[in-house]
Design a protein around this motif. Structure first.
Motif, PDB file in Angstrom:
ATOM      1  N   PHE A  50      14.172  14.758  -6.587  1.00 41.83           N
ATOM      2  CA  PHE A  50      15.159  15.223  -7.569  1.00 41.83           C
ATOM      3  C   PHE A  50      16.019  16.324  -6.983  1.00 41.83           C
ATOM      4  CE2 PHE A  50      14.834  13.323 -11.750  1.00 41.83           C
ATOM      5  CZ  PHE A  50      13.685  12.548 -11.636  1.00 41.83           C
ATOM      6  N   ALA A  51      15.353  17.267  -6.298  1.00 46.21           N
ATOM      7  CA  ALA A  51      16.092  18.392  -5.706  1.00 46.21           C
ATOM      8  C   ALA A  51      17.139  17.888  -4.724  1.00 46.21           C
ATOM      9  CB  ALA A  51      15.115  19.338  -5.017  1.00 46.21           C
ATOM     10  N   ALA A  52      16.810  16.801  -4.003  1.00 48.30           N
ATOM     11  CA  ALA A  52      17.755  16.273  -3.015  1.00 48.30           C
ATOM     12  C   ALA A  52      18.851  15.437  -3.661  1.00 48.30           C
ATOM     13  CB  ALA A  52      17.001  15.433  -1.995  1.00 48.30           C
ATOM     14  N   GLY A  53      18.740  15.243  -4.987  1.00 51.70           N
ATOM     15  CA  GLY A  53      19.782  14.498  -5.688  1.00 51.70           C
ATOM     16  C   GLY A  53      19.601  12.993  -5.616  1.00 51.70           C
ATOM     17  N   PHE A  54      18.349  12.535  -5.671  1.00 55.65           N
ATOM     18  CA  PHE A  54      18.136  11.096  -5.499  1.00 55.65           C
ATOM     19  C   PHE A  54      18.718  10.271  -6.635  1.00 55.65           C
ATOM     20  CE2 PHE A  54      14.516   8.665  -7.549  1.00 55.65           C
ATOM     21  CZ  PHE A  54      14.303   9.498  -8.631  1.00 55.65           C
ATOM     22  N   LEU A  55      18.950  10.901  -7.784  1.00 53.42           N
ATOM     23  CA  LEU A  55      19.536  10.148  -8.893  1.00 53.42           C
ATOM     24  C   LEU A  55      20.970   9.720  -8.568  1.00 53.42           C
ATOM     25  CD1 LEU A  55      18.248  12.024 -12.077  1.00 53.42           C
ATOM     26  CD2 LEU A  55      17.533   9.806 -11.178  1.00 53.42           C
ATOM     27  N   GLN A  56      21.551  10.344  -7.560  1.00 52.28           N
ATOM     28  CA  GLN A  56      22.870   9.917  -7.118  1.00 52.28           C
ATOM     29  C   GLN A  56      22.771   9.080  -5.845  1.00 52.28           C
ATOM     30  OE1 GLN A  56      22.514  13.276  -8.396  1.00 52.28           O
ATOM     31  NE2 GLN A  56      23.235  12.238 -10.233  1.00 52.28           N
ATOM     32  N   GLY A  57      21.540   8.746  -5.476  1.00 50.38           N
ATOM     33  CA  GLY A  57      21.342   7.928  -4.285  1.00 50.38           C
ATOM     34  C   GLY A  57      21.543   8.692  -2.989  1.00 50.38           C
ATOM     35  N   SER A  58      21.268  10.000  -3.029  1.00 48.90           N
ATOM     36  CA  SER A  58      21.554  10.803  -1.839  1.00 48.90           C
ATOM     37  C   SER A  58      20.490  10.626  -0.759  1.00 48.90           C
ATOM     38  CB  SER A  58      21.623  12.274  -2.242  1.00 48.90           C
ATOM     39  OG  SER A  58      20.360  12.655  -2.758  1.00 48.90           O
ATOM     40  N   ALA A  59      20.787  11.223   0.396  1.00 50.59           N
ATOM     41  CA  ALA A  59      19.887  11.107   1.545  1.00 50.59           C
ATOM     42  C   ALA A  59      18.593  11.863   1.291  1.00 50.59           C
ATOM     43  CB  ALA A  59      20.573  11.657   2.787  1.00 50.59           C
ATOM     44  N   HIS A  60      17.522  11.383   1.926  1.00 55.15           N
ATOM     45  CA  HIS A  60      16.203  12.014   1.809  1.00 55.15           C
ATOM     46  C   HIS A  60      15.329  11.336   2.848  1.00 55.15           C
ATOM     47  CE1 HIS A  60      12.123  12.695   0.153  1.00 55.15           C
ATOM     48  NE2 HIS A  60      12.624  13.804  -0.349  1.00 55.15           N
ATOM     49  N   GLN A  61      14.299  12.016   3.236  1.00 52.28           N
ATOM     50  CA  GLN A  61      13.368  11.464   4.227  1.00 52.28           C
ATOM     51  C   GLN A  61      12.861  10.094   3.816  1.00 52.28           C
ATOM     52  OE1 GLN A  61       9.753  13.636   4.381  1.00 52.28           O
ATOM     53  NE2 GLN A  61       9.084  12.747   6.308  1.00 52.28           N
ATOM     54  N   LEU A  62      12.688   9.879   2.504  1.00 52.72           N
ATOM     55  CA  LEU A  62      12.142   8.610   2.016  1.00 52.72           C
ATOM     56  C   LEU A  62      13.232   7.600   1.633  1.00 52.72           C
ATOM     57  CD1 LEU A  62       9.288   9.967  -0.336  1.00 52.72           C
ATOM     58  CD2 LEU A  62       9.052   9.103   1.999  1.00 52.72           C
ATOM     59  N   ALA A  63      14.496   7.967   1.862  1.00 45.83           N
ATOM     60  CA  ALA A  63      15.585   7.084   1.449  1.00 45.83           C
ATOM     61  C   ALA A  63      15.599   5.807   2.297  1.00 45.83           C
ATOM     62  CB  ALA A  63      16.925   7.793   1.564  1.00 45.83           C
ATOM     63  N   GLN A  64      15.786   4.652   1.664  1.00 50.39           N
ATOM     64  CA  GLN A  64      15.855   3.388   2.376  1.00 50.39           C
ATOM     65  C   GLN A  64      17.248   2.767   2.254  1.00 50.39           C
ATOM     66  OE1 GLN A  64      13.316   2.416   4.233  1.00 50.39           O
ATOM     67  NE2 GLN A  64      12.047   4.119   3.499  1.00 50.39           N
ATOM     68  N   GLY A  65      18.171   3.513   1.619  1.00 50.64           N
ATOM     69  CA  GLY A  65      19.541   3.030   1.500  1.00 50.64           C
ATOM     70  C   GLY A  65      19.701   1.969   0.435  1.00 50.64           C
ATOM     71  N   ASN A  66      20.813   1.275   0.530  1.00 49.68           N
ATOM     72  CA  ASN A  66      21.113   0.213  -0.413  1.00 49.68           C
ATOM     73  C   ASN A  66      20.082  -0.900  -0.254  1.00 49.68           C
ATOM     74  OD1 ASN A  66      22.595  -2.161  -1.651  1.00 49.68           O
ATOM     75  ND2 ASN A  66      23.997  -0.457  -2.029  1.00 49.68           N
ATOM     76  N   VAL A  67      19.410  -1.241  -1.345  1.00 53.19           N
ATOM     77  CA  VAL A  67      18.275  -2.170  -1.244  1.00 53.19           C
ATOM     78  C   VAL A  67      18.691  -3.534  -0.702  1.00 53.19           C
ATOM     79  CG1 VAL A  67      16.442  -3.330  -2.520  1.00 53.19           C
ATOM     80  CG2 VAL A  67      17.062  -0.990  -3.110  1.00 53.19           C
ATOM     81  N   ASP A  68      19.828  -4.036  -1.162  1.00 53.87           N
ATOM     82  CA  ASP A  68      20.266  -5.359  -0.708  1.00 53.87           C
ATOM     83  C   ASP A  68      20.533  -5.395   0.787  1.00 53.87           C
ATOM     84  OD1 ASP A  68      22.093  -5.849  -3.784  1.00 53.87           O
ATOM     85  OD2 ASP A  68      20.102  -6.557  -3.191  1.00 53.87           O
ATOM     86  N   ALA A  69      20.774  -4.217   1.371  1.00 54.84           N
ATOM     87  CA  ALA A  69      21.097  -4.178   2.792  1.00 54.84           C
ATOM     88  C   ALA A  69      19.880  -4.001   3.675  1.00 54.84           C
ATOM     89  CB  ALA A  69      22.093  -3.061   3.059  1.00 54.84           C
ATOM     90  N   ILE A  70      18.710  -3.787   3.086  1.00 54.99           N
ATOM     91  CA  ILE A  70      17.494  -3.635   3.895  1.00 54.99           C
ATOM     92  C   ILE A  70      17.282  -4.931   4.673  1.00 54.99           C
ATOM     93  CG2 ILE A  70      14.992  -3.320   3.828  1.00 54.99           C
ATOM     94  CD1 ILE A  70      15.344  -1.609   1.342  1.00 54.99           C
ATOM     95  N   PRO A  71      17.228  -4.874   5.999  1.00 58.81           N
ATOM     96  CA  PRO A  71      17.172  -6.096   6.817  1.00 58.81           C
ATOM     97  C   PRO A  71      16.050  -7.059   6.398  1.00 58.81           C
ATOM     98  CG  PRO A  71      17.451  -4.172   8.222  1.00 58.81           C
ATOM     99  CD  PRO A  71      17.241  -3.652   6.833  1.00 58.81           C
ATOM    100  N   PHE A  72      14.886  -6.510   6.078  1.00 55.84           N
ATOM    101  CA  PHE A  72      13.740  -7.345   5.694  1.00 55.84           C
ATOM    102  C   PHE A  72      14.115  -8.264   4.536  1.00 55.84           C
ATOM    103  CE2 PHE A  72       9.059  -7.761   5.915  1.00 55.84           C
ATOM    104  CZ  PHE A  72       8.751  -8.313   4.691  1.00 55.84           C
ATOM    105  N   LEU A  73      14.918  -7.699   3.604  1.00 57.99           N
ATOM    106  CA  LEU A  73      15.328  -8.462   2.421  1.00 57.99           C
ATOM    107  C   LEU A  73      16.568  -9.300   2.681  1.00 57.99           C
ATOM    108  CD1 LEU A  73      15.325  -6.495  -0.968  1.00 57.99           C
ATOM    109  CD2 LEU A  73      14.284  -8.692  -0.459  1.00 57.99           C
ATOM    110  N   ALA A  74      17.515  -8.689   3.374  1.00 57.74           N
ATOM    111  CA  ALA A  74      18.842  -9.294   3.477  1.00 57.74           C
ATOM    112  C   ALA A  74      18.813 -10.671   4.135  1.00 57.74           C
ATOM    113  CB  ALA A  74      19.776  -8.368   4.253  1.00 57.74           C
TER     114      ALA A  74
END
Lengths: 243, 520, 174
Positions: free
Chosen positions: B76-100
């Motif tokens: 929350f502190a890093a602003g994850f509700l806006q999709g911001s960067a964080h150590q655990l961020a995986q980016g846009n889900v549809d773009a994750i290679p495993f899924l895409a």
């Protein structure tokens, strides 16, 4: 047709129950034979005088398909179908004796013998011994394996005893109690290698739902269930038909 | 503006603390007075990232994982509700290679919806298949499935349409649909994911099967090891009934179909269809000889369609987009897609739905990222406990029924278990026989006694006792089990053993270069 | 002679083990709930085990009578399925997966560790009666092996430390 054939071959267990159907013509080991529609290949083989080895099949009970001794080769079919559960079809070409079948039957019988009292092998006479003689298998290669040879004998019933060490879990007793007698007093307890014939909830026969009809004793191919009258002077001695 | 945050309710996610994560998010939202809607969705199947939290942003779904409860304040502190960067961020889900790179037909909705929302299901093409089917003749529905080339995804790979045709033509009423949800193979979880994550697609497939074959009732035989799936399925059935999609006359069509869930009781053999039917009938799970086929004489002696979960879950899309659409995926005689499950010692374990033809190496290295331990891959078991173990040299095989069978392997239910170089293949072979012994129904001798003798022989070989003789005996025993067993448990238990002997003889103390004895 | 023939079922020389009145009263609603439902024996046994913690041998007679089957048949079914136990177990039930995916991730070492800590083997109960340890062959949690189930709760990426912590929590919560 069926009764005529039974008269001709008195005392022969054809393997699966008689059927009343139109005659089906097929070939067993090169011999033409007819059997009523709905008959098993095992019956056809018996009628052709090329009987297939069997342990879990008997003509007073429906086929079960568990012992895997009665495997045959059928032209046009893959693998090794069991003769007891395969129905005759017009023009079927069946072979009951090949090197491959002998290899497989030997393998199966060796597994049976690896959990069977060795001392009984030359001694007592039962369908198991008949089968051993028919296939020429009397020993097994498995050394000191897990077994049920120490199981206690249930001699509670005045007329027969149950020696689980000689049980091959063919379920003929369970099936006889169900289908011939309608009592359903027997079951298999557990599963797999631990499978054990028990009466009711594991009580001795005398305390169970058993009504002492003896159908199971008649059905048993190994004298695991056996009439006490076969014992003389406390020593087990069964009658060989050739004696 | 309320922001939607998705936390999976899939059992694997729960087993890693997803409930605690969801509670922490709700608590933090309250503390910060942030208007957030926490939705419990199905899992995407990216299990190395679970608990995988997705935030709906104007740029689409942004993912974070693995998120444990204590990570939440920092997010929350890093602003994850806006999709911001964080150590655990995986980016846009549809773009994750495993899924895409996947081709998700059966798992089209995975991660997108609340599994129990019928409205969301319909918004994502749900119920179109059943609607179409009800407007066709039952025979036409069967032909659509035949055209799709769909083969049983439980493992046998029998053409589903042909099975339905047989049941449709069988005499006798009532007829039944039975779902084999006894997914007992280690390394498999796709059935579980469907039942927990998209129960309506299975239930829709069952209704279509009933319509096509003339069956009016379905049983889902579900293993007792899947309690979450049981809860979700029961709720989904209730929802369908309330919405008139299950019942005496579905949507006023005159077609009646309903179903219930029945729970197994700890017997792998009840994943074999005839033992399953015995169990449903309230008996010991013993194998029935075939013929007669269950399609003619099945549950309670009636004509019965027995299908795997994924097989039925693949039916709605076939009736929605057409059989040809499905058949256009795949290769050779393996049409359509297979949900592959990566498991075991693999870095990125999860669900990969792909058209047949992808290679094992691509799956394990590109998707899976190699081993979790970082050590080299030494052995791979494909298709469950009765599948062969492959070594590195076989990993370029494509996942295809015929290609794997040619190497004495099997696609099975699509599970792939990866082992690193700490694996003792003799121990794996011993386990194969032990498992067969534990799960044997006991009816036929080759399996009942053979599996115990097989285990004993392997133990003796490993102990160095009479090695040559015991090795020969083991091969002879495997031959008997393969050719004389009553069912595939005894019939296929030798495959992992023989493959271990062939590819890893050193682990048994055997010299290299030994071919197994003839096994037809 | 087929089952459907009208033959009075023998009660047996003795009718087998019986239930105390209170237990019989607890059993009856279960039998009523499933009356007339085809193939109901497994659902009945699940409900009985949920109510009693195990399937009491004394329940077999009444269950058999309700289904017009023999005690032998019902006993055969109970003894076939590994889920059904005929005696009470420890207060907590810990199942450790023993199958291939979990083996690939160290389940053998984990199992040995837990066996040592509890002082009992798989299939047994700890001496203080607190924990019954059982093998299970796949929980469908293979993406996060090794897996386990404690009192019905699924666990993933299980370590010995995690197991010991959870067992301690369970024991103190009682």
């Amino acid at each position: 047709m069926w009764s005529e054939l039974r008269n001709l071959r008195e005392g022969v267990d054809l393997g699966t129950p008689p059927r009343d159907g139109a005659a089906v013509s097929l070939t067993v080991d090169g011999k033409p034979v007819t059997a009523p529609a709905g008959s098993s290949v095992m019956v056809a083989a018996a009628l052709a005088r090329c009987p297939v080895p069997k342990l879990c099949a008997t003509d007073t009970l429906e086929a079960f398909g568990s012992c895997r001794m009665c495997l045959v080769e059928i032209q046009g079919r893959k693998g090794f179908p069991a003769a007891c559960t395969t129905l005759v079809e017009p023009g079927m070409v069946v072979t009951t004796q090949t090197a491959r079948l002998q290899e497989l039957r030997k393998g199966v019988l060796e597994l049976y013998l690896s959990d069977f009292p060795a001392g009984d092998v030359p001694g007592g006479w039962s369908e198991l011994h008949e089968t051993m003689q028919q296939t020429g298998v009397t020993t097994h290669p498995y050394v000191a394996g897990e077994n049920h040879l120490q199981a206690a004998v249930d001699a509670s019933n005045p007329y027969f005893l149950f020696d689980p060490a000689k049980c091959i879990v063919c379920s003929r007793c369970v099936r006889a109690c169900e289908d011939i007698q309608g009592t359903f007093a027997l079951t298999i307890e557990g599963r797999g290698f631990q499978s054990k014939v028990v009466a009711s909830q594991g009580e001795c026969f005398l305390d169970s739902e058993c009504v002492s009809c003896g159908a199971c004793v008649q059905a048993c191919p190994t004298h695991s269930l056996v009439e006490k009258s076969l014992f003389e002077g406390g020593e087990y001695r069964a009658q060989s038909p050739q004696a | 503006m309320t922001i939607k945050v998705c936390v999976p309710r899939d059992a694997t996610a729960l087993s890693l603390g997803a409930d605690a994560t969801a509670r922490a998010i709700a608590a933090e939202c309250q503390r910060l007075r942030q208007p957030v809607q926490v939705v419990r969705t199905s899992s995407r199947g990216l299990f190395w990232l679970e608990p995988f939290v997705e935030v709906e942003t104007p740029q689409g779904r942004v993912g974070y994982g693995p998120v444990e409860a204590e990570d939440v304040p920092g997010l929350f502190a890093a602003g994850f509700l806006q999709g911001s960067a964080h150590q655990l961020a995986q980016g846009n889900v549809d773009a994750i290679p495993f899924l895409a790179r996947q081709e998700r037909l059966c798992f089209a909705r995975a991660g997108l919806t609340d599994p129990l929302s019928l409205a969301e299901y319909e918004a994502h093409r749900g119920l179109r298949g059943l609607r179409n089917a009800l407007g066709m003749s039952p025979a036409a529905v069967v032909e659509e499935v035949v055209d799709s080339g769909l083969r049983g995804r439980g493992g046998a790979g029998f053409p589903t349409g042909i099975k339905w045709r047989t049941v449709a033509g069988a005499l006798g009423t009532p007829k039944y649909v039975v779902v084999n949800a006894d997914e007992g193979d280690s390394g498999t979880y796709s059935d579980r994911m469907v039942m927990e994550g998209d129960p309506f697609v299975l239930l829709e497939g069952m209704a279509i099967a009933g319509y096509a074959t003339g069956a009016s009732y379905g049983y889902v035989y579900l293993r007792s090891e899947y309690p979450h799936a049981a809860r979700v399925l029961n709720q989904a059935i209730a929802t369908l009934r309330a919405a008139d999609w299950y019942g005496a006359s579905i949507q006023g069509s005159g077609f009646a179909f309903d179903a219930e869930v029945r729970i197994g009781a700890g017997a792998y053999i009840c994943g074999e269809e005839t033992a399953l039917l015995e169990s449903l009938e309230g008996k010991r799970g013993m194998i029935r000889y075939k013929p007669p086929l269950p399609a003619i004489k099945g549950l309670f002696g009636q004509p019965t369609v027995v299908n795997n979960v994924v097989s039925l879950a693949s039916v709605p899309i076939i009736l929605d987009r057409g059989g040809k659409y499905y058949a256009d995926f795949g290769m050779g005689r393996s049409r359509g897609t297979l949900p592959i499950q990566l498991a075991g010692n693999v870095k990125r374990a999860g669900l990969v739905e792909k058209a047949f033809g992808v290679t094992l190496r691509e799956l394990i290295e590109d998707y899976g990222g190699g081993t979790r331990s970082g050590r080299p891959v030494r052995a791979v078991q494909v298709g469950g406990p009765l599948g062969a173990y492959f070594d590195q040299s076989l990993l370029d095989l494509p996942l295809d029924y015929e290609a794997l069978a040619a190497k004495k392997g099997m696609v099975g239910h699509g599970g792939i278990v990866v082992f690193d170089d700490t694996v003792d293949m003799a121990e794996q072979a011993r386990y194969a026989m032990e498992f067969c012994a534990v799960e044997s129904c006991g009816k036929c001798t080759p399996c009942r006694i053979g599996s115990t003798r097989g285990r004993e022989l392997i133990e003796k070989i490993v102990r160095g006792e009479n090695v040559a003789r015991n090795h020969r005996q083991l091969l002879a025993l495997c031959d008997v089990m393969v050719n004389a067993s009553l069912c595939a448990l005894g019939g296929m238990a030798p495959w992992p053993v023989l493959s271990a002997l062939q590819y890893f003889p050193g682990d048994f103390g055997l010299p290299a270069g030994k071919e197994p004895a003839h096994v037809v | 002679m087929k089952k459907d023939a009208v033959i009075p079922r023998p009660a047996g020389r003795r009718g087998g083990p019986t239930l105390a009145a209170a237990d019989a009263a607890k059993l009856q609603p279960i039998l009523d709930r499933w009356a007339g439902v085809p193939g109901s024996l497994l659902p009945i046994l699940h409900d009985v085990q949920a109510a009693f913690g195990f399937v009491p041998p004394g329940a077999v007679g009444p269950i058999a009578a309700a289904l017009n089957r023999s005690r032998a048949e019902v006993h055969g079914v109970i003894s076939f399925y590994h889920d059904f136990r005929q005696a009470p177990r420890g207060r907590h039930l810990l199942k450790l997966c023993q199958a291939e995916s979990c083996q690939a991730c160290g389940s053998r070492e984990l199992t040995a560790n837990v066996e040592r800590a509890l002082g009992c083997r798989l299939g047994e109960t700890s001496a203080d009666g607190a924990v019954t340890l059982e093998p299970v062959y796949c929980l469908g949690n293979c993406a996060v092996s090794p897996a386990a189930m404690l009192d019905g709760e699924l666990l993933g990426r299980v370590t010995a430390t995690k197991v010991h912590r959870l067992l301690q929590q369970a024991r103190s919560a009682r």
